[in-house]
Scaffold this active site. Structure first.
Site: not given
Ligand SMILES: C[S@@+](CC[C@H](N)C(=O)[O-])C[C@H]1O[C@@H](n2cnc3c(N)ncnc32)[C@H](O)[C@@H]1O
Length: 197
Positions: A52, A54, A72, A89, A114, A154
């Site tokens: 969280g 961002w 997420d 998802d 992200d 990203k």
């Molecule tokens: C790098 S982290 C994001 C960090 C976030 N921007 C922050 O600043 O805290 C990437 C996130 O993508 C989520 N993610 C991966 N696959 C996903 C999906 N199919 N649907 C939603 N979120 C997903 C992961 O659970 C993870 O929390």
């Protein structure tokens, strides 16, 4: 030679000192400064938002009159009154649409992603999955972003990246690719910033 992984690098330390949940916040800050994304009163979608950081930054920038939605597949601890959190998802379009209807949201000012797939260690598989998730973000952004609204995503560079970028350039305007300073040295991620026609 790439530098070894450093869990306590300067960005992680800075995030801890400044009360942010993750070092990735500094990537969004740099993108925001360069592309002037976020303003008071905006409605923002953040995909792949856990833990969280961002959203912490977005919440300050959009202020109490703005609204941010964070999704997420893992839970996110509450952030602020103007941030609504959903365990969803990104690939489940029907559930996302139902949530947006419940929130009474018809248009976003900005869409952020992200998202990073759970990595397998097999570069081609991880990169393909990253592109697949990012394409799902683009589908939603095409539908819900206001004209002229910006989308930040990203994506992992690799075999499918050029084709992905070609499609983005075909369907969106002012497409830019950048690697913020806080990106880890060993990472093959980049951020694509584009604007809706
Ligand atoms: C790098 S982290 C994001 C960090 C976030 N921007 C922050 O600043 O805290 C990437 C996130 O993508 C989520 N993610 C991966 N696959 C996903 C999906 N199919 N649907 C939603 N979120 C997903 C992961 O659970 C993870 O929390």
């Amino acid at each position: 030679m790439p530098k070894p992984y450093q869990p306590n690098d300067k960005w992680s330390q800075k995030a801890a000192e400044e009360g942010y949940r993750a070092r990735s916040v500094y990537k969004l800050m740099e993108i925001d400064t360069r592309f002037r994304l976020l303003r008071h009163g905006m409605t923002v979608l953040d995909c792949g938002a856990a833990p969280g950081s961002w959203l912490q930054y977005v919440a300050q920038k959009i202020g109490p009159k703005g609204k941010a939605i964070g999704i997420d597949t893992t839970d996110i601890e509450p952030i602020a009154d103007n941030v609504h959190l959903y365990r969803l998802d990104m690939m489940n379009e029907a559930a996302l649409e139902a949530m947006l209807a419940q929130e009474n949201i018809h248009q976003f000012s900005v869409v952020l992603s992200d998202i990073a797939p759970n990595t397998t260690g097999i570069k081609d598989v991880d990169q393909w999955r990253s592109v697949e998730l990012t394409e799902a973000v683009l589908v939603l952004a095409q539908k819900y972003l206001k004209p002229g609204g910006k989308c930040v995503m990203k994506v992992f560079r690799g075999a499918d990246f050029d084709e992905f970028l070609r499609k983005v350039k075909r369907d969106w305007k002012n497409v830019k690719v950048m690697t913020p300073k806080a990106t880890r040295d060993r990472s093959f991620e980049v951020y694509v910033i584009c604007e809706k026609h």
